[in-house]
Design a protein around this motif. Structure first.
Motif, PDB file in Angstrom:
ATOM      1  N   ARG A  50       0.815  -1.213   0.000  1.00 29.35           N
ATOM      2  CA  ARG A  50       0.000   0.000   0.000  1.00 29.35           C
ATOM      3  C   ARG A  50       0.850   1.265   0.000  1.00 29.35           C
ATOM      4  O   ARG A  50       0.361   2.347  -0.322  1.00 29.35           O
ATOM      5  N   ALA A  51       2.144   1.108   0.370  1.00 32.20           N
ATOM      6  CA  ALA A  51       3.064   2.240   0.301  1.00 32.20           C
ATOM      7  C   ALA A  51       3.594   2.446  -1.115  1.00 32.20           C
ATOM      8  O   ALA A  51       4.374   3.367  -1.358  1.00 32.20           O
ATOM      9  N   GLY A  52       3.160   1.579  -2.031  1.00 32.50           N
ATOM     10  CA  GLY A  52       3.561   1.726  -3.422  1.00 32.50           C
ATOM     11  C   GLY A  52       4.914   1.140  -3.744  1.00 32.50           C
ATOM     12  O   GLY A  52       5.495   1.448  -4.793  1.00 32.50           O
ATOM     13  N   VAL A  53       5.428   0.283  -2.864  1.00 34.35           N
ATOM     14  CA  VAL A  53       6.748  -0.314  -3.050  1.00 34.35           C
ATOM     15  C   VAL A  53       6.609  -1.655  -3.779  1.00 34.35           C
ATOM     16  O   VAL A  53       5.715  -2.443  -3.468  1.00 34.35           O
ATOM     17  N   GLN A  54       7.491  -1.917  -4.720  1.00 29.96           N
ATOM     18  CA  GLN A  54       7.518  -3.200  -5.424  1.00 29.96           C
ATOM     19  C   GLN A  54       8.020  -4.273  -4.460  1.00 29.96           C
ATOM     20  O   GLN A  54       9.127  -4.175  -3.928  1.00 29.96           O
ATOM     21  N   VAL A  55       7.217  -5.306  -4.220  1.00 30.52           N
ATOM     22  CA  VAL A  55       7.580  -6.296  -3.203  1.00 30.52           C
ATOM     23  C   VAL A  55       7.341  -7.707  -3.711  1.00 30.52           C
ATOM     24  O   VAL A  55       6.344  -7.991  -4.369  1.00 30.52           O
ATOM     25  N   GLU A  56       8.275  -8.582  -3.377  1.00 28.22           N
ATOM     26  CA  GLU A  56       8.165 -10.019  -3.656  1.00 28.22           C
ATOM     27  C   GLU A  56       7.993 -10.741  -2.328  1.00 28.22           C
ATOM     28  O   GLU A  56       8.683 -10.438  -1.353  1.00 28.22           O
ATOM     29  N   TRP A  57       7.066 -11.707  -2.282  1.00 27.43           N
ATOM     30  CA  TRP A  57       6.724 -12.405  -1.036  1.00 27.43           C
ATOM     31  C   TRP A  57       6.963 -13.902  -1.191  1.00 27.43           C
ATOM     32  O   TRP A  57       6.565 -14.501  -2.184  1.00 27.43           O
ATOM     33  N   VAL A  58       7.625 -14.503  -0.192  1.00 24.77           N
ATOM     34  CA  VAL A  58       7.924 -15.934  -0.202  1.00 24.77           C
ATOM     35  C   VAL A  58       7.424 -16.550   1.103  1.00 24.77           C
ATOM     36  O   VAL A  58       7.790 -16.087   2.190  1.00 24.77           O
ATOM     37  N   GLU A  59       6.557 -17.562   0.997  1.00 24.64           N
ATOM     38  CA  GLU A  59       6.150 -18.345   2.169  1.00 24.64           C
ATOM     39  C   GLU A  59       6.702 -19.758   2.038  1.00 24.64           C
ATOM     40  O   GLU A  59       6.840 -20.287   0.943  1.00 24.64           O
ATOM     41  N   TYR A  60       7.010 -20.368   3.178  1.00 20.28           N
ATOM     42  CA  TYR A  60       7.583 -21.712   3.153  1.00 20.28           C
ATOM     43  C   TYR A  60       7.267 -22.411   4.472  1.00 20.28           C
ATOM     44  O   TYR A  60       6.756 -21.805   5.424  1.00 20.28           O
ATOM     45  N   VAL A  61       7.601 -23.692   4.545  1.00 19.60           N
ATOM     46  CA  VAL A  61       7.383 -24.484   5.750  1.00 19.60           C
ATOM     47  C   VAL A  61       8.591 -25.379   5.960  1.00 19.60           C
ATOM     48  O   VAL A  61       9.246 -25.804   5.003  1.00 19.60           O
ATOM     49  N   GLY A  62       8.929 -25.639   7.220  1.00 20.41           N
ATOM     50  CA  GLY A  62       9.983 -26.594   7.528  1.00 20.41           C
ATOM     51  C   GLY A  62      11.381 -26.034   7.599  1.00 20.41           C
ATOM     52  O   GLY A  62      12.357 -26.785   7.471  1.00 20.41           O
ATOM     53  N   ALA A  63      11.532 -24.728   7.834  1.00 23.17           N
ATOM     54  CA  ALA A  63      12.870 -24.159   7.981  1.00 23.17           C
ATOM     55  C   ALA A  63      13.500 -24.614   9.288  1.00 23.17           C
ATOM     56  O   ALA A  63      12.804 -25.028  10.232  1.00 23.17           O
ATOM     57  N   GLU A  64      14.829 -24.557   9.363  1.00 24.61           N
ATOM     58  CA  GLU A  64      15.517 -24.879  10.609  1.00 24.61           C
ATOM     59  C   GLU A  64      15.102 -23.902  11.699  1.00 24.61           C
ATOM     60  O   GLU A  64      14.440 -22.900  11.444  1.00 24.61           O
ATOM     61  N   GLY A  65      15.501 -24.180  12.935  1.00 22.14           N
ATOM     62  CA  GLY A  65      15.125 -23.313  14.042  1.00 22.14           C
ATOM     63  C   GLY A  65      13.652 -23.364  14.340  1.00 22.14           C
ATOM     64  O   GLY A  65      13.052 -22.365  14.725  1.00 22.14           O
TER      65      GLY A  65
END
Length: 273
Positions: free
Chosen positions: A233-248
């Motif tokens: 909504r701030a007008g910034v170009q953004v790429e989004w990544v969701e995932y499952v099973g990362a360490e930690g």
């Protein structure tokens, strides 16, 4: 450099210095530890990020030890975050740390820009968890130090302090942010006091990469999605990544997918393969 903060941990480029990445650790960690964890992870080719990007200078600042009201002890943290279940709880306690830390990172940003002869698009800023929160605020305050845009901003497993001021994906998601000006003015006002004169909004032309594990038990993925909505909504170009099973237990960057995304993001702006 601000003597109240430890010296940043720096990994020098393996060739001519062409780009810099400034990356901020999470609460309870530090610059050297974050660097070790990040560089021990690999992309799908089995190589680390510095191996892919040999002309990058990697800067890992370390925050101060500061009093944490929730745990009643000193913790290496960029600011005092009382709760991640309700990020509005005692949120005024975040302000002194945000003021100090964002000002400090802005100074590092300025120094690194000068090292690259003013090439702002060759500078990347990012962080994980509380480091992402601090990097985002630094980005929105960067009009004081940057003429034009940065190369990019990267954030994983984090959130946005005072996010409710800008609406969110669970509530007032249609809130007009005036091309990001409302976010820039609010964050800059907290960090610098009253904002005077014109604000250079060109910094919001910086591309952003955000990622979050859906199984993150420390910072709920809903907070990451909330940031995504604000940045969009701030007008910034953004790429989004969701995932499952990362360490930690999920509170980390998924290997190798997350590191492939980071490499692609950095390489696309730097021209490196």
């Amino acid at each position: 450099m601000d003597s109240d903060f430890p010296e940043p941990h720096i990994r020098l480029p393996q060739g001519p210095h062409t780009h810099t990445a400034i990356l901020l650790h999470g609460r309870g960690s530090n610059g050297p530890e974050f660097a070790d964890e990040l560089f021990s992870s690999s992309t799908s080719t089995g190589k680390s990020l510095p191996s892919h990007l040999p002309t990058f200078r990697w800067v890992f600042p370390t925050s101060k030890d500061r009093w944490n009201a929730r745990f009643e002890e000193d913790i290496c943290a960029w600011f005092d975050a009382y709760s991640l279940t309700d990020i509005t709880e005692h949120q005024q306690s975040q302000i002194p740390g945000l003021q100090e830390s964002v000002s400090y990172i802005l100074n590092i940003l300025e120094d690194e820009i000068n090292l690259l002869d003013g090439k702002t698009t060759h500078i990347y800023l990012g962080g994980i968890s509380q480091g992402m929160a601090t990097a985002l605020w630094t980005f929105f305050c960067a009009s004081t130090k940057v003429e034009g845009r940065l190369g990019g901003v990267i954030g994983f497993c984090g959130w946005m302090p005072f996010a409710e001021r800008f609406g969110d994906d669970l509530g007032n998601e249609d809130l007009d942010l005036d091309g990001g000006r409302r976010v820039v003015e609010f964050c800059s006002g907290i960090v610098r006091g009253e904002v005077e004169g014109d604000i250079d909004m060109r910094v919001l032309g910086t591309p952003v990469l955000l990622g979050h594990g859906v199984d993150d038990p420390m910072v709920p993925v809903e907070l990451g999605r909330q940031v995504l909505g604000i940045v969009k909504r701030a007008g910034v170009q953004v790429e989004w990544v969701e995932y499952v099973g990362a360490e930690g237990d999920g509170h980390w960057i998924k290997e190798p997918e997350g590191f492939d995304a980071i490499l692609k993001f950095l390489a696309s702006g730097s021209g490196d393969a």
